[in-house]
Motif scaffolding. Structure first.
Motif, PDB file in Angstrom:
ATOM      1  N   THR A 569       0.626  10.609   3.065  1.00 48.47           N
ATOM      2  CA  THR A 569      -0.383   9.554   3.040  1.00 48.47           C
ATOM      3  C   THR A 569       0.207   8.150   3.123  1.00 48.47           C
ATOM      4  OG1 THR A 569      -0.371   9.754   0.638  1.00 48.47           O
ATOM      5  CG2 THR A 569      -2.126  10.906   1.829  1.00 48.47           C
ATOM      6  N   GLY A 570       1.497   8.043   3.440  1.00 51.01           N
ATOM      7  CA  GLY A 570       2.044   6.751   3.825  1.00 51.01           C
ATOM      8  C   GLY A 570       2.821   5.970   2.793  1.00 51.01           C
ATOM      9  N   GLN A 571       2.949   6.475   1.567  1.00 53.41           N
ATOM     10  CA  GLN A 571       3.695   5.690   0.582  1.00 53.41           C
ATOM     11  C   GLN A 571       5.128   5.447   1.043  1.00 53.41           C
ATOM     12  OE1 GLN A 571       2.899   5.785  -3.896  1.00 53.41           O
ATOM     13  NE2 GLN A 571       2.622   7.909  -3.309  1.00 53.41           N
ATOM     14  N   GLN A 572       5.783   6.504   1.493  1.00 52.80           N
ATOM     15  CA  GLN A 572       7.184   6.376   1.888  1.00 52.80           C
ATOM     16  C   GLN A 572       7.330   5.466   3.103  1.00 52.80           C
ATOM     17  OE1 GLN A 572       9.060  10.108   2.780  1.00 52.80           O
ATOM     18  NE2 GLN A 572      11.062   9.191   3.174  1.00 52.80           N
ATOM     19  N   SER A 573       6.463   5.626   4.081  1.00 50.65           N
ATOM     20  CA  SER A 573       6.581   4.792   5.283  1.00 50.65           C
ATOM     21  C   SER A 573       6.320   3.322   4.962  1.00 50.65           C
ATOM     22  CB  SER A 573       5.639   5.291   6.382  1.00 50.65           C
ATOM     23  OG  SER A 573       4.343   5.520   5.894  1.00 50.65           O
ATOM     24  N   VAL A 574       5.364   3.052   4.083  1.00 43.83           N
ATOM     25  CA  VAL A 574       5.092   1.668   3.672  1.00 43.83           C
ATOM     26  C   VAL A 574       6.294   1.086   2.945  1.00 43.83           C
ATOM     27  CG1 VAL A 574       3.753   0.299   2.021  1.00 43.83           C
ATOM     28  CG2 VAL A 574       2.582   1.803   3.641  1.00 43.83           C
ATOM     29  N   ASN A 575       6.867   1.860   2.012  1.00 41.64           N
ATOM     30  CA  ASN A 575       8.022   1.372   1.273  1.00 41.64           C
ATOM     31  C   ASN A 575       9.189   1.087   2.210  1.00 41.64           C
ATOM     32  OD1 ASN A 575       6.531   1.783  -1.031  1.00 41.64           O
ATOM     33  ND2 ASN A 575       7.491   3.710  -1.568  1.00 41.64           N
ATOM     34  N   THR A 576       9.452   2.007   3.132  1.00 39.53           N
ATOM     35  CA  THR A 576      10.587   1.849   4.043  1.00 39.53           C
ATOM     36  C   THR A 576      10.358   0.703   5.012  1.00 39.53           C
ATOM     37  OG1 THR A 576      11.143   4.197   3.876  1.00 39.53           O
ATOM     38  CG2 THR A 576      11.973   3.017   5.798  1.00 39.53           C
ATOM     39  N   ALA A 577       9.165   0.596   5.556  1.00 38.48           N
ATOM     40  CA  ALA A 577       8.874  -0.469   6.529  1.00 38.48           C
ATOM     41  C   ALA A 577       8.968  -1.852   5.891  1.00 38.48           C
ATOM     42  CB  ALA A 577       7.494  -0.259   7.133  1.00 38.48           C
ATOM     43  N   SER A 578       8.579  -1.970   4.624  1.00 40.73           N
ATOM     44  CA  SER A 578       8.693  -3.265   3.955  1.00 40.73           C
ATOM     45  C   SER A 578      10.132  -3.533   3.523  1.00 40.73           C
ATOM     46  CB  SER A 578       7.751  -3.340   2.750  1.00 40.73           C
ATOM     47  OG  SER A 578       8.062  -2.351   1.782  1.00 40.73           O
ATOM     48  N   TRP A 579      10.887  -2.467   3.272  1.00 49.87           N
ATOM     49  CA  TRP A 579      12.305  -2.593   2.916  1.00 49.87           C
ATOM     50  C   TRP A 579      13.147  -2.959   4.138  1.00 49.87           C
ATOM     51  CZ3 TRP A 579      16.355   1.385   3.709  1.00 49.87           C
ATOM     52  CH2 TRP A 579      17.554   1.089   3.032  1.00 49.87           C
ATOM     53  N   LEU A 580      12.701  -2.527   5.327  1.00 46.39           N
ATOM     54  CA  LEU A 580      13.413  -2.795   6.581  1.00 46.39           C
ATOM     55  C   LEU A 580      12.481  -3.535   7.546  1.00 46.39           C
ATOM     56  CD1 LEU A 580      15.045   0.732   7.041  1.00 46.39           C
ATOM     57  CD2 LEU A 580      16.187  -1.339   6.230  1.00 46.39           C
ATOM     58  N   PRO A 581      12.184  -4.800   7.283  1.00 46.86           N
ATOM     59  CA  PRO A 581      11.166  -5.498   8.084  1.00 46.86           C
ATOM     60  C   PRO A 581      11.559  -5.705   9.546  1.00 46.86           C
ATOM     61  CG  PRO A 581      12.299  -7.022   6.602  1.00 46.86           C
ATOM     62  CD  PRO A 581      12.724  -5.656   6.210  1.00 46.86           C
ATOM     63  N   ASP A 582      12.861  -5.578   9.868  1.00 43.81           N
ATOM     64  CA  ASP A 582      13.274  -5.758  11.259  1.00 43.81           C
ATOM     65  C   ASP A 582      13.273  -4.445  12.046  1.00 43.81           C
ATOM     66  OD1 ASP A 582      15.443  -4.751   9.772  1.00 43.81           O
ATOM     67  OD2 ASP A 582      16.911  -5.534  11.195  1.00 43.81           O
ATOM     68  N   ALA A 583      12.877  -3.340  11.387  1.00 43.42           N
ATOM     69  CA  ALA A 583      12.929  -2.025  12.038  1.00 43.42           C
ATOM     70  C   ALA A 583      11.577  -1.638  12.610  1.00 43.42           C
ATOM     71  CB  ALA A 583      13.383  -0.970  11.033  1.00 43.42           C
ATOM     72  N   GLN A 584      11.614  -0.741  13.612  1.00 44.99           N
ATOM     73  CA  GLN A 584      10.405  -0.082  14.108  1.00 44.99           C
ATOM     74  C   GLN A 584      10.369   1.310  13.508  1.00 44.99           C
ATOM     75  OE1 GLN A 584      10.641  -0.214  18.394  1.00 44.99           O
ATOM     76  NE2 GLN A 584       9.851  -2.305  18.507  1.00 44.99           N
ATOM     77  N   VAL A 585       9.281   1.623  12.807  1.00 42.72           N
ATOM     78  CA  VAL A 585       9.184   2.870  12.054  1.00 42.72           C
ATOM     79  C   VAL A 585       8.189   3.803  12.736  1.00 42.72           C
ATOM     80  CG1 VAL A 585       8.604   3.925   9.833  1.00 42.72           C
ATOM     81  CG2 VAL A 585       9.730   1.680   9.904  1.00 42.72           C
ATOM     82  N   LEU A 586       8.629   5.001  13.074  1.00 45.70           N
ATOM     83  CA  LEU A 586       7.746   6.067  13.543  1.00 45.70           C
ATOM     84  C   LEU A 586       7.530   7.015  12.381  1.00 45.70           C
ATOM     85  CD1 LEU A 586       6.202   7.731  15.681  1.00 45.70           C
ATOM     86  CD2 LEU A 586       8.388   8.833  16.255  1.00 45.70           C
ATOM     87  N   ALA A 587       6.270   7.181  11.951  1.00 45.10           N
ATOM     88  CA  ALA A 587       5.936   8.048  10.822  1.00 45.10           C
ATOM     89  C   ALA A 587       5.054   9.185  11.320  1.00 45.10           C
ATOM     90  CB  ALA A 587       5.212   7.250   9.733  1.00 45.10           C
ATOM     91  N   VAL A 588       5.515  10.407  11.159  1.00 40.67           N
ATOM     92  CA  VAL A 588       4.776  11.568  11.674  1.00 40.67           C
ATOM     93  C   VAL A 588       4.456  12.529  10.536  1.00 40.67           C
ATOM     94  CG1 VAL A 588       5.887  11.374  13.933  1.00 40.67           C
ATOM     95  CG2 VAL A 588       6.873  12.906  12.219  1.00 40.67           C
ATOM     96  N   ASP A 589       3.396  13.303  10.759  1.00 37.94           N
ATOM     97  CA  ASP A 589       2.992  14.303   9.784  1.00 37.94           C
ATOM     98  C   ASP A 589       2.145  15.355  10.497  1.00 37.94           C
ATOM     99  OD1 ASP A 589       3.124  14.476   6.615  1.00 37.94           O
ATOM    100  OD2 ASP A 589       1.186  15.288   7.228  1.00 37.94           O
ATOM    101  N   LEU A 590       1.986  16.506   9.845  1.00 43.56           N
ATOM    102  CA  LEU A 590       1.140  17.570  10.388  1.00 43.56           C
ATOM    103  C   LEU A 590      -0.342  17.264  10.228  1.00 43.56           C
ATOM    104  CD1 LEU A 590       3.003  20.656   8.846  1.00 43.56           C
ATOM    105  CD2 LEU A 590       3.086  19.946  11.236  1.00 43.56           C
ATOM    106  N   SER A 591      -0.694  16.580   9.124  1.00 45.71           N
ATOM    107  CA  SER A 591      -2.092  16.461   8.700  1.00 45.71           C
ATOM    108  C   SER A 591      -2.748  15.180   9.201  1.00 45.71           C
ATOM    109  CB  SER A 591      -2.166  16.517   7.171  1.00 45.71           C
ATOM    110  OG  SER A 591      -3.383  16.022   6.700  1.00 45.71           O
ATOM    111  N   LEU A 592      -3.853  15.310   9.910  1.00 44.29           N
ATOM    112  CA  LEU A 592      -4.619  14.137  10.335  1.00 44.29           C
ATOM    113  C   LEU A 592      -5.257  13.429   9.151  1.00 44.29           C
ATOM    114  CD1 LEU A 592      -6.362  15.426  13.591  1.00 44.29           C
ATOM    115  CD2 LEU A 592      -4.561  13.692  13.415  1.00 44.29           C
ATOM    116  N   SER A 593      -5.678  14.189   8.146  1.00 45.90           N
ATOM    117  CA  SER A 593      -6.280  13.572   6.958  1.00 45.90           C
ATOM    118  C   SER A 593      -5.270  12.669   6.268  1.00 45.90           C
ATOM    119  CB  SER A 593      -6.772  14.652   5.993  1.00 45.90           C
ATOM    120  OG  SER A 593      -7.812  15.409   6.565  1.00 45.90           O
ATOM    121  N   SER A 594      -4.039  13.163   6.106  1.00 50.59           N
ATOM    122  CA  SER A 594      -2.997  12.361   5.464  1.00 50.59           C
ATOM    123  C   SER A 594      -2.649  11.146   6.317  1.00 50.59           C
ATOM    124  CB  SER A 594      -1.745  13.207   5.230  1.00 50.59           C
ATOM    125  OG  SER A 594      -2.005  14.271   4.340  1.00 50.59           O
ATOM    126  N   LEU A 595      -2.510  11.353   7.627  1.00 45.36           N
ATOM    127  CA  LEU A 595      -2.153  10.251   8.521  1.00 45.36           C
ATOM    128  C   LEU A 595      -3.232   9.173   8.553  1.00 45.36           C
ATOM    129  CD1 LEU A 595      -0.697  12.383  11.434  1.00 45.36           C
ATOM    130  CD2 LEU A 595       0.571  10.603  10.204  1.00 45.36           C
TER     131      LEU A 595
END
Length: 817
Positions: A569-595
């Protein structure tokens, strides 16, 4: 005429004597007396300007000295003093001009050259400043100040070897210059020579024992030298002299934390009180109070916890246990809880009275809105309160008094995903309430706020056909917030779900089963997470991690590419993207509900460097993309073949790239293993009803003496429906030993860099058990440690590793016992 000039000269001489004696008021009167007689008198204008600068009247000083120069150009001292006044007023470029004019008039004007260098240094014109100071040393080679400021210039540029020579020269010319010893010590620290830094700070303190900053800096050097007990003494000495020295509070807390002192949090607390805008201090305070068992907590501490909950870089879930523990220390709070629990029946619970009392604890109200409450006693109390609210609503007994607390309860129910148990009678009452609301809406009227809130404590409002009709209604603010949370936001997620890209198909029975689980229960539901406010680039952020083993040099792509494999549901991707503001983050998952949940929350936070997509890890190799960092935490152990999935991730990682992995521990999850065996034996299904029933049964067994199952109640996952399902009912689970992980790392050419440990005490205990050099890097030593401390990785192993750029990982081939 001559006698008039003589009288003015006598008055000027008197004024100068008064000025030199420090009688500024009398000198000012004398200078003004001269100017009354001769408004253009250059000396009086100049010296009155100097006096004005000394009295803190910078603009007047500039005006008077400028007039003096106008009437008598070519006096170097006037240009120097005008430069000094301009510098004091922050007009550095103008000050430079005046210092240069003074030097042109008098090339050996030492003071002017010195201050010219200082201003150039302040302006960051380091090369020209260095030239000025070198010229100063030609004029006065034995000047300790010149050597000292040149050392400062070198130190700020990171030229610590040059700074060392300059400070040593300053000391040679002035052996009692404590500032030179102190700054030489700082240069030694920067060169990785903490023991020499300690000795130098001690010499500085012999010269200036009352300087609190020196005691603080000595503490830092002692900490670098791992002389922690001595560092604590130095920090305490600094604070005895300067109680508001915030850095000393912070570093004292770090040292106490390293020593296992339970009072470390008190100094982190003092640091945030003194500097409430420092994210680093708040994060350290949050980490120090996580899981803290308190015996006392005053109102000020509760207020600080309330502020902490609102900090952007803090995750409320991590603080739930501590906040509830602190609230239990409040007699007024705990008495209410006990009164509700000890009532003969739910009919005896006066909801509005209880709501009024709880509303007096803002931190409790805020926590209810932001995180599941991870405490069995509080959960049971809320279970009874919820039924009391329902009963009062059905009987029409409520006023507006308890509305805010009822709304907080509704938000708590949504946060824990309605994990509380309910009786068959309650279920009937909930259905009756639903029919009342539906009929009211069908009649074209607005339901009562209490009705909506009571139903929202039992069922998610967005599940009802009439839910959207509430969105445009006029509601009190607290009810509007519940409608936003339980109706509007889920509706937004449906929109995101419909336009989510699919990068790779979901094939395989296990992948499809895992996807189906998370479609039903997006994991985890969160309302607020830690968002970093960072300005560091990728390389600097990686360096800040302080790995236990020095990584290979690595140059990331521009911009750096990051993959979150299994973002939920995005906690990790949000934390990582804010920790690495100069990076492009691709976040994938199996579940459409979670995504969809992740996408909505990311938009809500205004984070723009994340791309979400549906994909199976096994198919990521088909993307023809490579990444500088891959994170997969809590994902691989749910795959049919975790090593196969891990290999796919290694294949898309660039040589030399970094990887963060999270895997379940075989030793730490024995309570889960026992619970899963019970589920299989008794035939519990992964339905909400059976999850609630299992929780009740586990609590009963734990309270009857099953200590292994009791460990489950310490896990925050136990306190929400989707997380409890993930914890105990997952369709696929693998667990690992460190020996197995070591073998996989070698097979995949990955070098272990270190664990992420939530608590410094774990590392401290490990180092006591394994004091040999390099032990932190050796998984065999950690295996031995975990065998003796099996709850160490009760959540999961989370560790960093690096892909070899040469094809051979730097792993130890050590036998595991």
């Amino acid at each position: 005429m001559a006698s008039g000039k003589s009288a003015l000269q006598r008055t000027l001489n008197t004024a100068i004597q008064q000025h030199q004696a420090g009688d500024l008021r009398a000198a000012k009167t004398s200078y003004e007396q001269i100017l009354k007689a001769d408004p253009t008198h250059p000396a009086a204008l100049h010296l009155l300007g100097v006096l004005a600068h000394q009295m803190g009247k910078g603009e007047i000083a500039i005006e008077l000295i400028s007039k003096a120069i106008h009437h008598m150009p070519g006096v170097c001292e006037m240009h120097f003093n005008l430069g000094y006044a301009l510098k004091g007023a922050g007009k550095l470029e103008d000050a430079l001009t005046q210092y240069r004019l003074a030097i042109n008039l008098k090339p050996d004007y030492v003071e002017a050259v010195y201050h010219l260098g200082l201003v150039l240094h302040e302006l960051g014109q380091w090369a020209i400043a260095e030239e000025a100071f070198q010229n100063l040393l030609k004029l006065k080679p034995d000047s300790p100040n010149a050597h000292f400021v040149l050392g400062n210039l070198f130190k700020e540029q990171g030229r610590f070897a040059d700074a060392t020579v300059a400070y040593q020269s300053a000391i040679a010319h002035k052996p009692d210059m404590f500032e030179a010893y102190a700054n030489l010590a700082l240069a030694m620290q920067k060169q990785g020579r903490p023991d020499e830094a300690v000795a130098l700070f001690q010499k500085a303190l012999m010269l200036a024992p009352d300087e609190a900053q020196l005691h603080y800096n000595l503490g830092n050097a002692l900490q670098d030298a791992r002389r922690i007990e001595e560092a604590v003494a130095s920090y305490r000495q600094a604070l005895s002299m300067a109680p508001n020295l915030v850095g000393a509070h912070f570093n004292l807390a770090r040292s106490l934390e390293h020593l296992g002192d339970a009072n470390a949090f008190r100094h982190f607390w003092q640091a945030v009180v003194l500097d409430a805008d420092n994210d680093l201090y708040w994060a350290a305070f949050a980490n120090s109070v996580m899981g803290l068992e308190l015996t006392a907590a005053d109102a000020d501490f509760l207020t600080t916890l309330d502020v902490l909950l609102n900090r952007p870089n803090v995750r409320p879930r991590d603080l739930a246990h501590t906040i509830i523990n602190a609230l239990k220390c409040q007699p007024d709070f705990w008495a209410i809880v006990q009164k509700v629990l000890n009532s003969n029946s739910d009919d005896d619970v006066a909801f509005e009275t209880v709501a009024k009392h709880f509303s007096e604890f803002p931190v409790f109200m805020r926590l209810m809105r932001l995180s599941p409450l991870t405490d069995l006693g509080v959960e049971r109390m809320l279970t009874r309160l919820r039924h009391a609210l329902l009963r009062h609503v059905l009987s029409g007994e409520l006023s507006a008094q308890g509305l805010a607390f009822a709304a907080a309860m509704a938000q708590q129910s949504f946060a824990n995903e309605f994990v509380l148990c309910e009786t068959a009678a309650e279920s009937d009452q909930v259905e009756a309430l639903h029919r009342q609301i539906a009929q009211t809406i069908e009649d074209g009227q607005n339901p009562d706020s209490h009705q909506i809130l009571a139903l929202a404590t039992y069922r998610p409002l967005h599940g009802y056909a009439w839910a959207e009709k509430l969105v445009d209604g006029v509601w009190p603010d607290v009810v509007r917030e519940v409608i936003r949370c339980q109706i509007e936001e889920p509706l937004q997620e449906r929109v995101f779900r419909g336009c989510m890209p699919c990068l790779a198909p979901i094939d395989g029975d296990v992948s499809q089963a895992v996807r189906d689980q998370y479609e039903q229960n997006p994991y985890p539901r969160w309302l607020k997470t830690a968002v970093q406010n960072r300005t560091l680039d990728f390389s600097q952020s990686i360096q800040s991690l302080q790995f236990w083993r020095e990584p290979e040099p690595f140059c990331a792509a521009a911009p750096p590419q990051v993959l979150i494999a299994g973002c939920g549901t995005g906690q990790q991707s949000v934390n990582t993207a804010s920790w690495l503001p100069d990076a492009q983050v691709l976040a994938v998952d199996l579940s459409l509900s979670s995504l969809s949940y992740a996408w909505r929350k990311t938009n809500e936070l205004g984070i723009s460097n994340i791309e979400y997509a549906q994909a199976d890890i096994l198919a990521l190799g088909n993307l023809k993309r490579s990444f500088d960092l891959v994170e997969s935490v809590g994902v691989l152990h749910h795959m049919e073949d975790p090593v196969q999935g891990w290999k796919v991730l290694v294949d898309v990682l660039r040589p030399g790239g970094f990887m963060k992995i999270g895997l379940y521990s075989e030793l730490a999850r024995q309570s889960v293993v026992q619970a899963r065996a019970l589920i299989a034996d008794q035939g519990y299904a992964s339905t909400p009803q059976d999850i609630r029933r299992l929780r009740e049964d586990l609590v009963a067994m734990g309270e009857a003496g099953n200590s292994e199952l009791s460990k489950l109640f310490q896990l925050s996952d136990f306190y929400s429906l989707s997380e409890c399902r993930d914890l105990l009912f997952h369709v696929q689970e693998h667990r690992f030993t460190l020996a197995q992980i070591n073998e996989i790392l070698q097979e995949l050419n990955l070098t272990f860099l270190g664990f992420e440990l939530r608590r410094e005490s774990v590392r401290r205990q490990f180092e006591r058990d394994h004091p040999q050099p390099g032990a932190l890097q050796q998984l065999a030593c950690w295996h031995d440690f975990e065998t003796r401390h099996p709850d160490t990785f009760i959540g999961m192993y989370q560790f960093w590793c690096q892909k070899s750029s040469s094809g051979t990982a730097r792993a130890e081939h050590i036998a595991f016992n």
